[in-house]
Design a protein around this motif. Structure first.
Motif, PDB file in Angstrom:
ATOM      1  N   THR A  30       0.762  -1.370   0.355  1.00  0.00           N
ATOM      2  CA  THR A  30      -0.370  -0.194   0.037  1.00  0.00           C
ATOM      3  C   THR A  30       0.683   1.491   0.064  1.00  0.00           C
ATOM      4  OG1 THR A  30      -0.124   0.473   2.398  1.00  0.00           O
ATOM      5  CG2 THR A  30      -1.780  -1.162   1.673  1.00  0.00           C
ATOM      6  N   VAL A  31       0.296   2.364   0.100  1.00  0.00           N
ATOM      7  CA  VAL A  31       1.363   3.747  -0.195  1.00  0.00           C
ATOM      8  C   VAL A  31       1.659   4.055   1.282  1.00  0.00           C
ATOM      9  CG1 VAL A  31      -1.457   4.965   0.992  1.00  0.00           C
ATOM     10  CG2 VAL A  31       0.559   6.000  -0.642  1.00  0.00           C
ATOM     11  N   ASP A  32       1.004   3.532   2.203  1.00  0.00           N
ATOM     12  CA  ASP A  32       2.125   3.517   3.502  1.00  0.00           C
ATOM     13  C   ASP A  32       3.135   2.821   3.841  1.00  0.00           C
ATOM     14  OD1 ASP A  32      -0.394   5.064   4.622  1.00  0.00           O
ATOM     15  OD2 ASP A  32      -0.957   2.733   5.122  1.00  0.00           O
ATOM     16  N   ARG A  87       4.831  10.830  -0.749  1.00  0.00           N
ATOM     17  CA  ARG A  87       3.444  11.366  -0.574  1.00  0.00           C
ATOM     18  C   ARG A  87       3.731  12.570  -0.087  1.00  0.00           C
ATOM     19  NH1 ARG A  87       0.478   7.611   3.383  1.00  0.00           N
ATOM     20  NH2 ARG A  87      -1.735   8.271   1.979  1.00  0.00           N
ATOM     21  N   ASP A 112       8.515  13.777   3.399  1.00  0.00           N
ATOM     22  CA  ASP A 112       6.103  14.809   2.325  1.00  0.00           C
ATOM     23  C   ASP A 112       6.966  15.123   0.981  1.00  0.00           C
ATOM     24  OD1 ASP A 112       4.998  13.511   4.140  1.00  0.00           O
ATOM     25  OD2 ASP A 112       4.420  14.941   5.326  1.00  0.00           O
ATOM     26  N   GLY A 193      -0.820  13.615   1.144  1.00  0.00           N
ATOM     27  CA  GLY A 193      -1.143  12.053   1.076  1.00  0.00           C
ATOM     28  C   GLY A 193      -1.558  10.940  -1.032  1.00  0.00           C
ATOM     29  N   ASP A 194      -1.407  11.842  -1.857  1.00  0.00           N
ATOM     30  CA  ASP A 194      -1.641  11.216  -2.453  1.00  0.00           C
ATOM     31  C   ASP A 194      -0.038  10.764  -3.067  1.00  0.00           C
ATOM     32  OD1 ASP A 194      -4.048  11.325  -2.709  1.00  0.00           O
ATOM     33  OD2 ASP A 194      -4.735  13.293  -4.530  1.00  0.00           O
ATOM     34  N   PHE A 195       0.405   9.886  -4.239  1.00  0.00           N
ATOM     35  CA  PHE A 195       1.661   9.874  -4.485  1.00  0.00           C
ATOM     36  C   PHE A 195       1.975  10.510  -5.411  1.00  0.00           C
ATOM     37  CE2 PHE A 195       4.439   6.929  -7.099  1.00  0.00           C
ATOM     38  CZ  PHE A 195       5.433   6.843  -5.964  1.00  0.00           C
ATOM     39  N   GLN A 208      -3.988   8.276  -3.868  1.00  0.00           N
ATOM     40  CA  GLN A 208      -3.512   6.809  -3.121  1.00  0.00           C
ATOM     41  C   GLN A 208      -4.473   5.645  -2.904  1.00  0.00           C
ATOM     42  OE1 GLN A 208      -3.915   8.481   1.030  1.00  0.00           O
ATOM     43  NE2 GLN A 208      -4.797  10.289   0.096  1.00  0.00           N
ATOM     44  N   GLU A 209      -5.576   5.997  -3.375  1.00  0.00           N
ATOM     45  CA  GLU A 209      -6.611   4.884  -3.255  1.00  0.00           C
ATOM     46  C   GLU A 209      -6.070   3.748  -4.785  1.00  0.00           C
ATOM     47  OE1 GLU A 209      -8.496   8.321  -5.018  1.00  0.00           O
ATOM     48  OE2 GLU A 209      -7.822   7.752  -3.612  1.00  0.00           O
ATOM     49  N   PHE A 211      -3.625   3.954  -6.171  1.00  0.00           N
ATOM     50  CA  PHE A 211      -1.626   3.779  -5.918  1.00  0.00           C
ATOM     51  C   PHE A 211      -1.028   1.969  -5.518  1.00  0.00           C
ATOM     52  CE2 PHE A 211       2.441   2.988  -3.002  1.00  0.00           C
ATOM     53  CZ  PHE A 211       3.225   3.056  -4.157  1.00  0.00           C
TER      54      PHE A 211
END
Length: 247
Positions: A30-32, A87, A112, A193-195, A208-209, A211
């Motif tokens: 995931t993006v995390d 991010r 960031d 939070g977007d990539f 991000q959803e 990613f």
């Protein structure tokens, strides 16, 4: 003070380890996983192994294949031709307000990427001093839908900058902008939070959803292009590989 064996084990892990493209596994990524959290070592290593080997072009192709969008903001171009990914931390202000840039540096987290929307580009909201401060705070890059300045320093600084324009003049230290709120850039949505990935070709923003799907797609694009390069080295032509019939 007691020593936690798990923490000791995590500290001993090599976060610079990388695996070959054909060994990358993105299951559960995931993006995390852009950050190492202690329990995501495999995901972290495999994700960074991919991202350090793909370009903004390949990520855009992958995103287009799943969303029919490129993710590209055409007006934003690299200032010093450095690659970066991470991010987004957003900020919005006027061109007369470089003070919001200082506030964004303080508010953003390590790794960031600062992304500014500015109302116009007649004054610069970013330059050498801001870049030094952001870099020393662990921020990875700055992206400006607006102007930067101090190119004599930025061109040679180890800190990626992207902007739509540059100029020598700046505004004032007002600090009246907003931080980490959704942005709308001519209909293009950029959310905290977007990539983001940027390089010599330009910039790509991935929600991000989407990613994880985009990263899987980018790995496929990379492998496909490596196979094409191999066929070209063996004497095939690009038209033959693409399946065009000779008339």
């Amino acid at each position: 003070m007691s020593v936690n064996p798990k923490n000791m084990l995590n500290k001993s892990k090599n976060l610079n380890k990388r695996v070959d493209i054909d060994e990358i596994c993105l299951d559960g990524v995931t993006v995390d996983d852009l950050k190492f959290r202690g329990d995501n070592y495999k995901q972290y290593i495999h994700l960074h192994s991919l991202l350090e080997n793909v370009s903004s072009c390949q990520v855009s192709d992958a995103f287009n294949s799943i969303s029919r969008r490129s993710g590209v903001i055409q007006e934003i171009k690299p200032v010093n031709n450095q690659k970066v990914y991470g991010r987004i931390f957003t900020a919005e202000t006027t061109s007369d307000d470089w003070g919001t840039s200082a506030l964004a540096i303080d508010a953003a987290q390590e790794d960031d990427i600062l992304f500014f929307k500015v109302d116009n580009d007649d004054k610069a909201i970013w330059g050498e001093l801001a870049s030094i401060c952001a870099r020393d705070n662990g921020i990875k890059a700055t992206v400006i839908y607006g102007s930067a300045r101090d190119l004599d320093a930025l061109l040679y600084m180890d800190y990626p900058i992207f902007s739509t324009n540059f100029c020598p003049n700046a505004g004032s230290a007002l600090g009246l902008g907003s931080l980490n709120e959704p942005l709308d850039i001519n209909g293009f949505k950029v959310n905290p939070g977007d990539f983001f990935i940027g390089d010599e070709c330009g910039v790509v923003v991935i929600p991000q959803e989407l990613f994880a799907k985009t990263m899987v797609g980018a790995l496929g694009v990379k492998i496909k292009e490596l196979n094409i390069i191999n066929k070209l080295s063996q004497g095939a032509t690009l038209s033959e590989i693409a399946g065009f019939e000779k008339k």
